[in-house]
Design a protein around this motif. Structure first.
Motif, PDB file in Angstrom:
ATOM      1  N   ALA A  14       0.838  -1.222  -0.057  1.00  0.00           N
ATOM      2  CA  ALA A  14      -0.091   0.133  -0.071  1.00  0.00           C
ATOM      3  C   ALA A  14       0.868   1.452   0.029  1.00  0.00           C
ATOM      4  CB  ALA A  14      -0.961  -0.092   1.109  1.00  0.00           C
ATOM      5  N   LEU A  15       1.901   1.164   0.638  1.00  0.00           N
ATOM      6  CA  LEU A  15       2.999   2.293   0.721  1.00  0.00           C
ATOM      7  C   LEU A  15       3.908   2.512  -0.679  1.00  0.00           C
ATOM      8  CD1 LEU A  15       4.100   2.068   4.384  1.00  0.00           C
ATOM      9  CD2 LEU A  15       2.564   3.973   3.441  1.00  0.00           C
ATOM     10  N   SER A  62       1.478   3.121  -7.511  1.00  0.00           N
ATOM     11  CA  SER A  62       0.111   4.006  -7.283  1.00  0.00           C
ATOM     12  C   SER A  62      -0.046   3.978  -5.710  1.00  0.00           C
ATOM     13  CB  SER A  62      -0.817   3.349  -7.986  1.00  0.00           C
ATOM     14  OG  SER A  62      -1.048   1.790  -7.428  1.00  0.00           O
ATOM     15  N   GLY A  63       1.005   3.857  -4.841  1.00  0.00           N
ATOM     16  CA  GLY A  63       0.731   3.777  -3.358  1.00  0.00           C
ATOM     17  C   GLY A  63       0.725   5.224  -2.713  1.00  0.00           C
ATOM     18  N   TRP A  64       0.984   5.065  -1.526  1.00  0.00           N
ATOM     19  CA  TRP A  64       0.859   6.468  -0.586  1.00  0.00           C
ATOM     20  C   TRP A  64       2.328   7.247  -0.764  1.00  0.00           C
ATOM     21  CZ3 TRP A  64      -3.883   8.127   0.500  1.00  0.00           C
ATOM     22  CH2 TRP A  64      -4.851   7.440   0.707  1.00  0.00           C
ATOM     23  N   LEU A  65       3.356   6.337  -0.799  1.00  0.00           N
ATOM     24  CA  LEU A  65       4.666   6.862  -0.721  1.00  0.00           C
ATOM     25  C   LEU A  65       5.463   6.061  -1.771  1.00  0.00           C
ATOM     26  CD1 LEU A  65       5.337   7.227   3.153  1.00  0.00           C
ATOM     27  CD2 LEU A  65       4.638   8.918   1.670  1.00  0.00           C
ATOM     28  N   GLY A  99      -6.091   1.094   1.817  1.00  0.00           N
ATOM     29  CA  GLY A  99      -4.912   1.012   1.190  1.00  0.00           C
ATOM     30  C   GLY A  99      -5.222   0.157  -0.240  1.00  0.00           C
ATOM     31  N   SER A 104      -8.593   0.421  -3.689  1.00  0.00           N
ATOM     32  CA  SER A 104      -9.004   1.149  -2.327  1.00  0.00           C
ATOM     33  C   SER A 104     -10.141   1.916  -2.724  1.00  0.00           C
ATOM     34  CB  SER A 104      -7.881   1.952  -1.872  1.00  0.00           C
ATOM     35  OG  SER A 104      -7.775   3.139  -2.692  1.00  0.00           O
TER      36      SER A 104
END
Length: 366
Positions: free
Chosen positions: A44-45, A49-52, A262, A308
């Protein structure tokens, strides 16, 4: 014994067999939930295409899901059958089916890990016990190496093609239902396929190409919503957090964040594998969501990645938010209700804990 007396006995035996099967799956999966959560967080991170997004850390994702997690499951399954020796050969055999596979071989690991450990157990009981003390360590090591290595080769040659054939058959079934305009029934195939970690194969191999074709004409496609819908998983995880066994109640809240926010749906698959009856909740939730999407003419402009709620809303066309959100909410509600009923609202867990407490002299075990 009369027929009326025999029928309940057979029904009880069947139910007991299903419960034992679920218990074996739980024994292989639940001890490794922490590893699944770690992989889910990293995914997820750090994926693009993740957050970070981070290219270097994102390289952890594929080895973990395609190698580490299957090997852990095969190791645990082997340990349940034949202790540490069974665990070692179970892990070795699992590597054979995991390396080079296009999809995560969790199902294969659940089969080959315990099977290899059982073969080693048969050898130890029939031959290993008769070996003299001076040669026992040598024979034990070579027998484990030969059996584990042979099963690794067999798994690589046999199980991989079987999983590929299953994936192709499921894809053909999904496409046939879509062409017959029986959209809600697609969940009967999609949801079990997802739990077997064939979600990406179904989504990107069948649903996404169909969605691209349809969206070229209308600007949106319902096919993009069928597999990524986070509603069924959310409902099941909430039910487990409230009414599941102790281990599930402890880990489900964290899994909810990873799955719904996520977009890593794989995080809830082990919970269903541990309690296979929950697949009914996933199917009911998925079918109800597709039905609502169809009624409101909902669709997305592209495949959300990861699946998500944020990614889904990001590719929802202007004016289409109500239908998309309604489908997600309804699917979550239906899957929650069905899962809660299947879990007996936690009453079965309390009864089991009371039995363990009595059996342990007042001490409740995990």
């Amino acid at each position: 014994m009369t027929k009326t007396e025999d029928a309940p006995s057979r029904a009880h035996q069947l139910r007991a067999s299903v419960q034992r099967f679920g218990g074996h799956l739980a024994g292989m999966v639940m001890p490794n939930i922490g590893a699944f959560i770690a992989w889910g967080l990293i995914t997820a991170l750090f994926i693009p295409s993740g957050w970070l997004p981070n290219a270097q850390l994102g390289e952890l994702v594929d080895p973990m899901v395609k190698l580490l997690l299957p090997v852990l499951i095969g190791y645990t399954g082997g340990r349940l059958v034949h202790g540490q020796r069974g665990a070692v050969v179970g892990a070795v055999a699992t590597v054979g089916i995991a390396v080079g596979a296009d999809v995560p071989m969790f199902l294969g690991a659940m089969l080959i890990g315990p099977l290899t450990a059982y073969l080693l157990k048969l050898w130890d009981n029939s031959v290993g016990e008769k070996v003299g003390a001076g040669f026992k360590m040598l024979v034990d090591n070579f027998s484990a190496g030969i059996i584990g290595g042979a099963m690794a080769v067999l798994g690589s040659l046999a199980i991989g093609p079987v999983v590929e054939a299953i994936t192709k058959a499921l894809g053909n079934g999904v496409q046939a239902l879509l062409e017959a305009h029986l959209l809600p029934l697609v969940s009967v195939i999609v949801e079990p396929a997802k739990v077997l970690f064939l979600n990406n194969a179904i989504n990107h191999g069948v649903l996404s190409p169909l969605g691209v074709t349809h969206s070229a004409d209308t600007g949106k496609a319902i096919e993009f919503l069928i597999e990524p819908n986070p509603g069924p998983g959310l409902g099941i995880l909430v039910a487990l957090a409230l009414f599941g066994v102790r281990a599930a109640r402890a880990t489900a809240p964290g899994a909810i964040v990873i799955q719904f926010l996520g977009g890593i749906h794989e995080i809830y698959f082990p919970y269903i594998l541990a309690q296979p009856r929950l697949i009914l909740a996933a199917i009911a939730g998925g079918a109800s969501g597709v039905l609502v999407f169809s009624i409101f003419g909902a669709g997305l402009t592209a495949t959300p990645s990861p699946g998500s709620i944020f990614a889904i809303l990001a590719v929802t066309p202007k004016g289409g938010y109500f239908g998309v959100i309604a489908g997600v909410v309804v699917s979550a509600a239906v899957s929650f209700i069905i899962a809660a009923l299947l879990l007996k609202f936690g009453r079965g867990n309390k009864e089991a804990e009371r039995k363990r407490e009595v059996g342990n002299g007042g001490v409740v075990t995990a």
